[in-house]
Write a protein that holds these residues in place. Structure first.
Motif, PDB file in Angstrom:
ATOM      1  N   ALA A   1      59.377  -2.662 108.532  1.00 57.20           N
ATOM      2  CA  ALA A   1      58.967  -3.918 109.177  1.00 57.20           C
ATOM      3  C   ALA A   1      57.676  -3.711 109.958  1.00 57.20           C
ATOM      4  CB  ALA A   1      60.074  -4.424 110.087  1.00 57.20           C
ATOM      5  N   MET A   2      57.533  -2.547 110.582  1.00 63.12           N
ATOM      6  CA  MET A   2      56.326  -2.251 111.340  1.00 63.12           C
ATOM      7  C   MET A   2      55.114  -2.160 110.410  1.00 63.12           C
ATOM      8  SD  MET A   2      55.823   0.736 114.174  1.00 63.12           S
ATOM      9  CE  MET A   2      55.474   2.082 113.066  1.00 63.12           C
ATOM     10  N   ILE A   3      55.311  -1.610 109.214  1.00 61.21           N
ATOM     11  CA  ILE A   3      54.216  -1.531 108.240  1.00 61.21           C
ATOM     12  C   ILE A   3      53.768  -2.933 107.839  1.00 61.21           C
ATOM     13  CG2 ILE A   3      53.619  -0.878 105.872  1.00 61.21           C
ATOM     14  CD1 ILE A   3      55.391   1.590 106.219  1.00 61.21           C
ATOM     15  N   ARG A   4      54.730  -3.808 107.568  1.00 63.34           N
ATOM     16  CA  ARG A   4      54.386  -5.181 107.158  1.00 63.34           C
ATOM     17  C   ARG A   4      53.649  -5.936 108.255  1.00 63.34           C
ATOM     18  NH1 ARG A   4      59.481  -4.738 104.667  1.00 63.34           N
ATOM     19  NH2 ARG A   4      60.516  -5.666 106.455  1.00 63.34           N
ATOM     20  N   SER A   5      53.986  -5.664 109.506  1.00 61.84           N
ATOM     21  CA  SER A   5      53.373  -6.411 110.608  1.00 61.84           C
ATOM     22  C   SER A   5      52.087  -5.771 111.130  1.00 61.84           C
ATOM     23  CB  SER A   5      54.374  -6.559 111.750  1.00 61.84           C
ATOM     24  OG  SER A   5      54.645  -5.296 112.329  1.00 61.84           O
ATOM     25  N   GLU A   6      51.739  -4.586 110.644  1.00 59.43           N
ATOM     26  CA  GLU A   6      50.541  -3.892 111.116  1.00 59.43           C
ATOM     27  C   GLU A   6      49.278  -4.607 110.625  1.00 59.43           C
ATOM     28  OE1 GLU A   6      48.364  -1.660 113.256  1.00 59.43           O
ATOM     29  OE2 GLU A   6      50.485  -1.129 113.209  1.00 59.43           O
ATOM     30  N   THR A   7      48.315  -4.803 111.524  1.00 61.09           N
ATOM     31  CA  THR A   7      47.082  -5.497 111.156  1.00 61.09           C
ATOM     32  C   THR A   7      45.948  -4.537 110.823  1.00 61.09           C
ATOM     33  OG1 THR A   7      46.489  -5.652 113.495  1.00 61.09           O
ATOM     34  CG2 THR A   7      47.646  -7.534 112.531  1.00 61.09           C
ATOM     35  N   ASP A   8      45.939  -3.357 111.438  1.00 64.57           N
ATOM     36  CA  ASP A   8      44.888  -2.373 111.169  1.00 64.57           C
ATOM     37  C   ASP A   8      45.157  -1.696 109.821  1.00 64.57           C
ATOM     38  OD1 ASP A   8      42.824  -0.579 111.286  1.00 64.57           O
ATOM     39  OD2 ASP A   8      43.628   0.584 112.959  1.00 64.57           O
ATOM     40  N   GLN A   9      44.216  -1.827 108.899  1.00 65.02           N
ATOM     41  CA  GLN A   9      44.418  -1.328 107.537  1.00 65.02           C
ATOM     42  C   GLN A   9      44.530   0.191 107.492  1.00 65.02           C
ATOM     43  OE1 GLN A   9      45.078  -3.423 105.172  1.00 65.02           O
ATOM     44  NE2 GLN A   9      45.354  -1.850 103.629  1.00 65.02           N
ATOM     45  N   LYS A  10      43.764   0.913 108.315  1.00 59.67           N
ATOM     46  CA  LYS A  10      43.829   2.385 108.317  1.00 59.67           C
ATOM     47  C   LYS A  10      45.211   2.870 108.739  1.00 59.67           C
ATOM     48  CE  LYS A  10      39.764   4.919 109.025  1.00 59.67           C
ATOM     49  NZ  LYS A  10      38.827   5.572 109.933  1.00 59.67           N
ATOM     50  N   ILE A  11      45.740   2.280 109.783  1.00 61.72           N
ATOM     51  CA  ILE A  11      47.063   2.671 110.275  1.00 61.72           C
ATOM     52  C   ILE A  11      48.133   2.292 109.266  1.00 61.72           C
ATOM     53  CG2 ILE A  11      48.773   2.285 112.089  1.00 61.72           C
ATOM     54  CD1 ILE A  11      46.443   2.002 114.040  1.00 61.72           C
ATOM     55  N   LYS A  12      47.968   1.140 108.641  1.00 60.22           N
ATOM     56  CA  LYS A  12      48.933   0.690 107.638  1.00 60.22           C
ATOM     57  C   LYS A  12      48.983   1.661 106.457  1.00 60.22           C
ATOM     58  CE  LYS A  12      50.298  -3.592 105.456  1.00 60.22           C
ATOM     59  NZ  LYS A  12      50.027  -5.011 105.358  1.00 60.22           N
ATOM     60  N   VAL A  13      47.818   2.135 106.016  1.00 66.28           N
ATOM     61  CA  VAL A  13      47.766   3.106 104.914  1.00 66.28           C
ATOM     62  C   VAL A  13      48.417   4.423 105.334  1.00 66.28           C
ATOM     63  CG1 VAL A  13      46.184   4.522 103.539  1.00 66.28           C
ATOM     64  CG2 VAL A  13      45.787   2.070 103.762  1.00 66.28           C
ATOM     65  N   LYS A  14      48.158   4.866 106.568  1.00 69.22           N
ATOM     66  CA  LYS A  14      48.764   6.107 107.068  1.00 69.22           C
ATOM     67  C   LYS A  14      50.281   5.998 107.091  1.00 69.22           C
ATOM     68  CE  LYS A  14      49.096   8.953 111.138  1.00 69.22           C
ATOM     69  NZ  LYS A  14      49.114   8.861 112.580  1.00 69.22           N
ATOM     70  N   TYR A  15      50.796   4.876 107.593  1.00 71.86           N
ATOM     71  CA  TYR A  15      52.240   4.669 107.627  1.00 71.86           C
ATOM     72  C   TYR A  15      52.818   4.613 106.218  1.00 71.86           C
ATOM     73  CZ  TYR A  15      51.958   3.476 112.620  1.00 71.86           C
ATOM     74  OH  TYR A  15      51.766   3.506 113.974  1.00 71.86           O
ATOM     75  N   GLN A  16      52.112   3.960 105.303  1.00 73.70           N
ATOM     76  CA  GLN A  16      52.598   3.861 103.927  1.00 73.70           C
ATOM     77  C   GLN A  16      52.628   5.233 103.261  1.00 73.70           C
ATOM     78  OE1 GLN A  16      53.731   0.846 102.667  1.00 73.70           O
ATOM     79  NE2 GLN A  16      54.605   2.203 101.150  1.00 73.70           N
ATOM     80  N   GLN A  17      51.648   6.079 103.563  1.00 73.89           N
ATOM     81  CA  GLN A  17      51.642   7.438 103.011  1.00 73.89           C
ATOM     82  C   GLN A  17      52.816   8.251 103.548  1.00 73.89           C
ATOM     83  OE1 GLN A  17      47.727   8.798 104.070  1.00 73.89           O
ATOM     84  NE2 GLN A  17      46.841   8.150 102.116  1.00 73.89           N
ATOM     85  N   THR A  18      53.135   8.059 104.817  1.00 69.73           N
ATOM     86  CA  THR A  18      54.289   8.745 105.395  1.00 69.73           C
ATOM     87  C   THR A  18      55.573   8.291 104.717  1.00 69.73           C
ATOM     88  OG1 THR A  18      53.160   8.915 107.518  1.00 69.73           O
ATOM     89  CG2 THR A  18      55.538   9.208 107.532  1.00 69.73           C
ATOM     90  N   LEU A  19      55.699   6.990 104.485  1.00 73.44           N
ATOM     91  CA  LEU A  19      56.882   6.459 103.814  1.00 73.44           C
ATOM     92  C   LEU A  19      56.973   6.957 102.375  1.00 73.44           C
ATOM     93  CD1 LEU A  19      59.293   4.546 104.234  1.00 73.44           C
ATOM     94  CD2 LEU A  19      57.844   2.711 103.358  1.00 73.44           C
ATOM     95  N   ASN A  20      55.845   6.999 101.670  1.00 74.68           N
ATOM     96  CA  ASN A  20      55.838   7.517 100.305  1.00 74.68           C
ATOM     97  C   ASN A  20      56.200   8.994 100.272  1.00 74.68           C
ATOM     98  OD1 ASN A  20      55.099   5.022  99.317  1.00 74.68           O
ATOM     99  ND2 ASN A  20      52.929   5.522  99.167  1.00 74.68           N
ATOM    100  N   GLY A  21      55.729   9.761 101.255  1.00 78.47           N
ATOM    101  CA  GLY A  21      56.095  11.171 101.348  1.00 78.47           C
ATOM    102  C   GLY A  21      57.584  11.359 101.572  1.00 78.47           C
TER     103      GLY A  21
END
Length: 89
Positions: free
Chosen positions: A48-68
């Motif tokens: 939910a935090m990833i979906r609500s994140e507005t900063d694209q760099k942080i969103k990509v970092k979080y998505q990479q962590t989730l993919n890992g």
């Protein structure tokens, strides 16, 4: 110890590392985090935090962590099945 067992241990370590990174990110954003329990709840909050994140760099970092996390969990399951198959064969 075979290479499959080493791969299993490394996958489990990477899984725990990614889970720790998720818990750290949630704690930084002010969510209540329990250290040794509630990891499914934390995962839902993190998504939910990833979906609500507005900063694209942080969103990509979080998505990479989730993919890992997903990739290492797949490795744990795969290498466990391979070790069991190797022991039974």
């Amino acid at each position: 110890m075979t290479l499959l067992e080493v791969a299993l241990i490394l996958s489990a370590i990477i899984f725990m590392y990614n889970l720790q990174q998720i818990k750290i990110a949630l704690k930084e954003k002010g969510h209540a985090v329990e250290m040794l329990s509630g990891w499914m709840r934390d995962l839902r909050q993190f998504k939910a935090m990833i979906r609500s994140e507005t900063d694209q760099k942080i969103k990509v970092k979080y998505q990479q962590t989730l993919n890992g996390l997903y990739f290492s969990l797949f490795g744990v399951v795969l290498f466990t099945a391979m070790v069991i198959h190797n022991r039974l064969a």
